[in-house]
Enzyme design. Structure first.
Site, PDB file in Angstrom:
ATOM      1  N   GLY A 108      47.496  53.244  36.223  1.00  0.00           N
ATOM      2  CA  GLY A 108      47.326  54.595  35.731  1.00  0.00           C
ATOM      3  C   GLY A 108      46.089  54.685  34.859  1.00  0.00           C
ATOM      4  N   CYS A 109      45.595  55.899  34.677  1.00  0.00           N
ATOM      5  CA  CYS A 109      44.359  56.091  33.915  1.00  0.00           C
ATOM      6  C   CYS A 109      44.545  55.742  32.437  1.00  0.00           C
ATOM      7  CB  CYS A 109      43.849  57.513  34.091  1.00  0.00           C
ATOM      8  SG  CYS A 109      45.107  58.798  33.923  1.00  0.00           S
TER       9      CYS A 109
END
Length: 349
Positions: free
Chosen positions: A148-149
């Site tokens: 995930g970012c």
């Protein structure tokens, strides 16, 4: 040449992935799928790609995907796991930009994503795709779960501290204050994402719990080799009125050993040979615009008090936080130089 398929080509991560792969000297994009735009020319939907591709969107056809060397899934959660088993059996590598292969804990996955995992046996053998920390495993992986970012900024921000020979921080007191541009929410139309809801506005979301929290906890446990000490981490994401960019501010309590250590040197040495992680001089202020469009993450350290540390970590959420990192993982999986096709410089202003 590496034959590539992209499932989900109309979202922001999908078109960013295509932009990067079209410039990659070792890649041919064979197929680009869309549930709603089959038959439409890609360049007609995204004029920025005019003159760079003659591709048309197509319906998802598993037999066509099986003719690729690697398939990227830039889709909602729950799609990649439907096809991963068949693709792997056909000798195709899989890189998922959603969450299907991020969490090894099935209970946590089902709790936070509301889905029953359809191929737990593939999940067990998949590799978490944070390139800088897992590159040796990624090189031999058949399935990679792209991080995930937000978790990317947090893990790279904390890794040097967590892998030190002595305890430098008090992990139970970590606070992560993160901000992202609105492209992180995707391209699908929704009331909360329209201009009048976001322009001239700044808000927190997921304060009571966010899907990236269990991913952060599981990843930090893996990095540090410690279980159960990160459960009390506070993670609060915010939405800011810009398109691209992400900044995580991480607040840390230092141990006595940490307070007396040269943490700037620790970070500079740890990341000295990393092409995509830039440790800035002490007391610098990394800006999101410095990494816009680039597969780079910049880190800066501050000690506002003798026993306190503040880490600033910035990236482009669509590049190092998503599509760029996926290409970086592909390079590793195919024994290419890690920066192949990823040497673009951030846009300014």
């Amino acid at each position: 040449m590496i034959s590539v398929g992209i499932v989900g080509g109309t979202g922001y991560t999908g078109v960013e992935l295509l932009r990067l792969l079209l410039r990659h000297p070792q890649v041919t994009v064979r197929v680009l799928t869309s549930r709603t735009e089959a038959g439409k020319r890609v360049a007609d939907m995204f004029p920025s790609l005019r003159g760079h591709t003659d591709l048309e969107f197509s319906d998802l056809n598993e037999d066509v995907l099986k003719q690729c060397d690697v398939v990227f899934f830039a889709t909602p959660h729950g799609v990649a796991m439907k096809y991963a088993k068949g693709l792997v059996a056909a000798g195709v590598k899989v890189i998922d930009l959603a969450a299907d292969f991020r969490l090894q804990n099935l209970e946590q996955f089902e709790k936070w994503y509301g889905l029953e995992h359809e191929c737990p046996e593939i999940l067990k053998d998949s590799v978490y795709g944070l390139s800088e920390l897992n590159r040796e495993k990624i090189k031999t992986a058949k399935v990679v779960g792209n991080p995930g970012c937000y978790p990317t900024t947090v893990q790279l921000g904390l890794a040097p501290l967590l892998q030190a020979d002595v305890a430098l921080i008090k992990p139970e007191n970590i606070i992560i204050d993160a901000k992202s541009g609105v492209s992180g929410a995707g391209r699908k139309a929704s009331l909360g994402m329209i201009y009048s809801e976001n322009a001239d506005n700044f808000k927190a979301y997921g304060v009571a719990g966010h899907r990236h929290h269990p991913e952060i906890v599981e990843a930090l446990e893996h990095i540090s080799g410690q279980k159960g000490v990160f459960d009390q981490i506070i993670f609060v994401p915010h939405l800011v009125p810009m398109i691209r960019g992400m900044l995580s501010t991480i607040y840390i309590d230092l141990t006595e050993e940490g307070a007396n250590s040269d943490l700037q040197s620790l970070y500079e040495i740890y990341y000295a040979n990393e092409k995509f992680v830039d440790v800035m001089p002490a007391n610098s202020s990394p800006e999101t615009r410095s990494v816009r469009g680039a597969n780079e993450l910049r880190i800066a350290l501050y000690k506002p008090q003798p026993n306190k540390l503040v880490i600033l970590s910035v990236q482009d959420n669509l590049v190092k936080g998503a599509a760029g990192q996926a290409v970086q993982n592909m390079n590793l999986m195919f024994n290419l130089d890690e920066d192949t096709g990823l040497t673009g410089i951030g846009l300014l202003p």
